[in-house]
Design a protein around this motif. Sequence first.
Motif, PDB file in Angstrom:
ATOM      1  N   LYS A   1      41.227  75.359 -30.552  1.00 16.40           N
ATOM      2  CA  LYS A   1      42.402  74.800 -30.740  1.00 16.40           C
ATOM      3  C   LYS A   1      43.004  75.105 -29.220  1.00 16.40           C
ATOM      4  O   LYS A   1      44.332  74.511 -28.939  1.00 16.40           O
TER       5      LYS A   1
ATOM      6  N   ASP B   1      37.138  79.749 -38.874  1.00 15.71           N
ATOM      7  CA  ASP B   1      38.687  79.449 -38.837  1.00 15.71           C
ATOM      8  C   ASP B   1      38.332  79.966 -37.724  1.00 15.71           C
ATOM      9  O   ASP B   1      39.282  79.344 -36.783  1.00 15.71           O
ATOM     10  N   GLU B   2      37.384  80.835 -36.932  1.00 14.95           N
ATOM     11  CA  GLU B   2      37.525  81.490 -35.595  1.00 14.95           C
ATOM     12  C   GLU B   2      37.418  80.679 -34.768  1.00 14.95           C
ATOM     13  O   GLU B   2      37.604  80.124 -33.275  1.00 14.95           O
ATOM     14  N   TYR B   3      36.132  79.872 -35.268  1.00 16.83           N
ATOM     15  CA  TYR B   3      35.732  78.016 -34.227  1.00 16.83           C
ATOM     16  C   TYR B   3      36.583  77.419 -34.195  1.00 16.83           C
ATOM     17  O   TYR B   3      36.879  77.268 -33.418  1.00 16.83           O
ATOM     18  N   VAL B   4      37.660  77.610 -35.410  1.00 13.76           N
ATOM     19  CA  VAL B   4      38.618  76.439 -35.155  1.00 13.76           C
ATOM     20  C   VAL B   4      39.551  76.360 -34.103  1.00 13.76           C
ATOM     21  O   VAL B   4      40.104  76.168 -33.387  1.00 13.76           O
ATOM     22  N   PHE B   5      40.061  77.900 -34.474  1.00  7.90           N
ATOM     23  CA  PHE B   5      40.655  78.685 -33.720  1.00  7.90           C
ATOM     24  C   PHE B   5      40.250  78.647 -32.048  1.00  7.90           C
ATOM     25  O   PHE B   5      41.489  78.280 -31.759  1.00  7.90           O
TER      26      PHE B   5
ATOM     27  N   ILE C   1      39.970  67.778 -39.705  1.00  6.06           N
ATOM     28  CA  ILE C   1      39.811  69.264 -39.236  1.00  6.06           C
ATOM     29  C   ILE C   1      41.005  68.370 -37.777  1.00  6.06           C
ATOM     30  O   ILE C   1      42.467  68.680 -37.321  1.00  6.06           O
TER      31      ILE C   1
ATOM     32  N   HIS D   1      30.549  82.839 -33.986  1.00  6.47           N
ATOM     33  CA  HIS D   1      31.969  82.547 -33.909  1.00  6.47           C
ATOM     34  C   HIS D   1      31.609  83.580 -35.185  1.00  6.47           C
ATOM     35  O   HIS D   1      30.699  83.216 -35.892  1.00  6.47           O
TER      36      HIS D   1
ATOM     37  N   SER E   1      33.149  83.235 -37.739  1.00 10.71           N
ATOM     38  CA  SER E   1      33.383  82.312 -39.415  1.00 10.71           C
ATOM     39  C   SER E   1      34.367  81.175 -38.761  1.00 10.71           C
ATOM     40  O   SER E   1      33.753  80.396 -37.612  1.00 10.71           O
TER      41      SER E   1
END
Length: 466
Positions: free
Chosen positions: A212, A205-209, A232, A201, A203
């Motif tokens: 989701k 942020d991309e991993y969390v996205f 988170i 990933h 970032s």
Amino acid sequence: MNSKLNDFKKKIKNKKVAVLGIGISHTPLISYLYKLGADITAFDKSDETRLKPTLEAFKGMDIKYSLGEGYLDNLKGFDILFRTPGMRYDIPQILAAKEEGTEITSEMEVFFELCPAQIFAVTGSDGKTTTTTLIYNMLKEQGYNCWLGGNIGIPLLSKIDEIKDTDKVVLELSSFQLHTMTESPHIAVVTNVSPNHLDVHKSMDEYVFAKKNIFKHQSAEDKLVINFDNDITRGFANEAQGDVVYFSRKASLEKGAMLKDNMLIFKDGESVTEIVKADDIVIPGVHNIENFLAATAAVIDCVDRDVIKKVATTFTGVEHRIELVRELNGIKFYNDSIASSPTRTIAGLNSFKDKVILIAGGYDKKIPYDALGPVIAEKVKCLVLIGQTAPKIEKALKDETERTGKGTDIPVYRCGSLDEAVQTAYRFASLGDTIILSPASASFDMFKSFEERGNKFKEIVNSIKA
């Protein structure tokens, strides 16, 4: 009758199909698509010699191959492309194929489109496999006909003809599988989220996205189970489409599964159901209490309390997860090869009351190791390191000793192989000690998978003469 499946079968027949990756999940996928009449080309970066055992499964089938160096150079002229989960969706070759008009999908995306049964799916940085297996066992013990898939079990698209609308499907899903998903399960579970897979990933942020996506496409009738204790995941409630149910080991909830006075309970307003005493759970560790809470919250609407309790008091765990391998001369060896991140190793170390001898290190996923230092200083009596991340783990301990003065007496050994690491740990150990392989790192610098690493560890341990 599954009309969506019938439409898919008509759609796939005689289509030019590219399957990227000839691994565990795609071997049955290729066979299934071939039976449906697809014109298949299979792509893999490994050459024919390395893939020989796998290719034997396709003997007699008219399948074309693009293998070895430059295997993606021929990715042109296809109607449909099945991407392997570990491959990014935005590499130039795939983007070029998409621009050309190729439909880009994956085994899991198509399965979600076609599956007639209720889907329970679990994701998270840690605890996915145990939680998924618990949900599966609870549903099965209740009497449902169940299917287990995703990262574990079997590739389910190849079994889609057998799955009925009265069945239950339980999936473990990684961020790689979720990244391009446009459908979500009926019951989504997120165990926790912490930095992981930042080598793939771009970032955090991309991993969390990606994570989701397990709930972003739910409807109001669906359910999202999230960890209240994780900052988170707690925030995911603000974006949820369906009913949010929390689980927590630390907090008192108005609705959800929680730990209170050593008892796992489920609370819904004034209604409180006692499930099982924490001490009666067979597998060790506070992280496994959290896994049971998550599973309980997921199945509470369709599984009896006595069934949940039975699973809690009989389930002995999943291979490679704090697995007792052997006791030799009063020394216990545990295999926790699944621990491919610092948070997972921290959970493993916290499962033991006494200090342990830790074997750690492996492939570098570009994630921070700072949080591991304080736990090593507190829970480890000897640190044996291997692999690419050995310097990072040693630095995490050194930073902690410089900051607090703790852990200065912990000997640190660097080893060139897992075999040498086990022998070094055993030489240091004495009566009553525990040696645990809990790498806090992926396996890919030395092994193909955490399973191969764990099996090698067990082989080495079992070869030590009494």
